[in-house]
Design an enzyme around this catalytic site. Structure first.
Site, PDB file in Angstrom:
ATOM      1  CG  ASP A   1      -2.200   0.874   1.160  1.00 48.24           C
ATOM      2  OD1 ASP A   1      -2.341   1.086   0.296  1.00 48.24           O
ATOM      3  OD2 ASP A   1      -2.494   1.193   2.459  1.00 48.24           O
TER       4      ASP A   1
ATOM      5  CG  ASN B   1      -7.494   0.910  -0.162  1.00 46.83           C
ATOM      6  OD1 ASN B   1      -7.548  -0.483  -0.944  1.00 46.83           O
ATOM      7  ND2 ASN B   1      -6.165   1.315  -0.404  1.00 46.83           N
TER       8      ASN B   1
ATOM      9  CG  HIS C   1      -6.179   4.689  -1.580  1.00 41.16           C
ATOM     10  ND1 HIS C   1      -5.040   4.188  -0.872  1.00 41.16           N
ATOM     11  CD2 HIS C   1      -6.457   4.263  -2.794  1.00 41.16           C
ATOM     12  CE1 HIS C   1      -4.303   3.475  -1.657  1.00 41.16           C
ATOM     13  NE2 HIS C   1      -4.951   3.421  -2.790  1.00 41.16           N
TER      14      HIS C   1
HETATM   15  P1  13P Z   1      -8.919   4.640   5.837  1.00 44.25           P
HETATM   16  O1  13P Z   1      -7.844   5.368   6.699  1.00 44.25           O
HETATM   17  O2  13P Z   1     -10.212   5.422   5.497  1.00 44.25           O
HETATM   18  O3  13P Z   1      -9.265   3.435   6.600  1.00 44.25           O
HETATM   19  O4  13P Z   1      -8.091   4.363   4.576  1.00 44.25           O
HETATM   20  C1  13P Z   1      -7.082   3.286   4.544  1.00 44.25           C
HETATM   21  C2  13P Z   1      -6.499   3.242   3.070  1.00 44.25           C
HETATM   22  O5  13P Z   1      -6.795   3.860   2.185  1.00 44.25           O
HETATM   23  C3  13P Z   1      -5.184   2.788   3.088  1.00 44.25           C
HETATM   24  O6  13P Z   1      -4.490   2.590   1.843  1.00 44.25           O
HETATM   25  O1  G3H Z   2      -2.868   4.474   3.773  1.00 42.79           O
HETATM   26  C1  G3H Z   2      -2.534   4.458   4.946  1.00 42.79           C
HETATM   27  C2  G3H Z   2      -2.776   3.408   5.594  1.00 42.79           C
HETATM   28  O2  G3H Z   2      -3.767   3.473   6.556  1.00 42.79           O
HETATM   29  C3  G3H Z   2      -1.663   2.914   6.435  1.00 42.79           C
HETATM   30  O3  G3H Z   2      -1.225   3.424   7.524  1.00 42.79           O
HETATM   31  O4  G3H Z   2       1.328   3.828   7.186  1.00 42.79           O
HETATM   32  O5  G3H Z   2       0.078   4.025   9.619  1.00 42.79           O
HETATM   33  O6  G3H Z   2       0.408   1.817   8.316  1.00 42.79           O
HETATM   34  P1  G3H Z   2       0.450   3.260   8.154  1.00 42.79           P
HETATM   35 ZN    ZN Z   3      -4.621   4.800   1.160  1.00 42.13          ZN
END
Ligand code: 13P
Ligand code: G3H
Ligand code: ZN
Length: 317
Positions: free
Chosen positions: A92, A263, A220
């Site tokens: 991701d 996501n 996302h």
């Molecule tokens: P949220 O913070 O809305 O759960 O989104 C997660 C995300 O887009 C991870 O790439």
């Molecule tokens: O897009 C972001 C995701 O919620 C991942 O978050 O970098 O804190 O693991 P993180």
């Molecule tokens: Zn994201």
């Protein structure tokens, strides 16, 4: 190691099938064993395909060696539970070519190259470079055009840059990526839509979907921030105020407009926290982590099942 050795699938057919049949495949972020168990057991029960995704931060937290073992364990566990739907392992928000290449080399079946903070031409160049490398190994690539407000890994964007529908065809053609994340008003984290009465920019999504007909789009920042979880956290000592997410009805509407990967990370964080807080508050003599982590796991599993059925529409039951 190639992803097929870990029992994984790339996202190509998964997303195409979702697009054709009008459901979405979830991109569920995970950070630990309990979250992985919750995701797999939920998706096994709803018979849903799933994209297990890790941020660079999550990969560092788990460590590359254990992550590979967890991915193999996840596919074995899924088959043990009778799950036949495909499972992908996805990076991701990959920020560089190098991190994408490392993930592909260690067994990821899909990567996101996120150069959405860069000028259009730089975004194209970097996304194309990742796609060329990934496709040699049959790994799928997601890229992003437009940028979301909020925090993703270490990058903070203080305003939304909506995807420009007039750019998308050229971007997809010049990069060769397999799916495109779009910015239509969602944001990462638990504080979305500055004005909760606002809706996503369906006008922009409509133009993107029309320009790129039959192409997988990704949303996302799609957590709904359920009020019952916020209430539960606050009831047991938390202090979360002013949090709100994207209403499920809007996610379902987006899903019907070529969004076929959605996501979710924050909602599971809230469920996890609510579960742990409740047990530790109600049973103050508990000090076995399995007791409070299994409570967190149960709440996350319910959340994922609910999402698969009511947001993704990916359940085959
Ligand atoms: P949220 O913070 O809305 O759960 O989104 C997660 C995300 O887009 C991870 O790439
Ligand atoms: O897009 C972001 C995701 O919620 C991942 O978050 O970098 O804190 O693991 P993180
Ligand atoms: Zn994201």
């Amino acid at each position: 190691m190639h992803y097929t050795e870990l029992g994984l699938s790339n996202t190509h057919k998964m997303l195409r099938d979702a697009l054709r049949h009008g459901y979405a495949v979830p991109g569920y972020n995970f950070n630990n064993l309990e979250q992985l168990q919750a995701i797999i057991s939920a998706c096994a029960e709803t018979k849903s395909p799933v994209i297990l995704q890790v941020s660079a931060g999550a990969r560092k937290y788990m460590g590359a060696t254990l992550l590979t073992a967890l991915a193999r364990g996840a596919t074995d566990y899924a088959r043990e539970l009778g799950m036949t739907a495909p499972i992908a392992l996805h990076l991701d928000h990959g920020a560089t070519f190098e991190v994408c290449r490392d993930c592909i080399d260690m067994g990821f079946s899909s990567v996101m190259i996120d150069a959405s903070d860069k000028p259009f031409d730089e975004n194209v160049t970097l996304s194309r470079r990742v796609a060329e490398y990934a496709h040699k190994y049959d790994v799928s690539v997601e890229a992003e055009l437009g940028a979301l407000y909020g925090i993703e890994d270490d990058k903070i964007s203080t305003e939304t840059h909506y995807t420009n529908p007039t750019d998308v065809v050229r971007f997809v053609r010049e990069t060769g990526v397999d799916s495109l994340a779009v910015s239509i008003g969602t944001s990462h984290g638990a504080y979305k839509l500055k004005n909760p009465a606002d809706t996503l920019r369906f006008d922009i999504l409509e133009q993107i979907a029309a320009a790129l007909s039959d192409f997988p789009l990704v949303l996302h920042g799609a957590s709904s921030v359920p009020q019952n979880l916020i209430d539960e956290i606050n009831k047991y000592g938390g202090k979360i105020s002013g949090a709100h997410g994207i209403p499920e009805s809007q996610l379902v509407r987006a899903r019907k407009m070529n969004i076929c990967k959605i996501n979710v990370d924050s909602d599971a964080r809230l469920a996890f926290t609510a579960g742990v807080r409740k047990i530790l508050t109600e049973q103050s003599d508990v000090f076995d982590p399995r007791t409070y982590l299994s409570a967190a796991r149960d709440l996350m599993k319910e959340l994922y099942k609910d999402k698969n059925i009511n947001v993704m529409g990916s359940n085959k039951i």
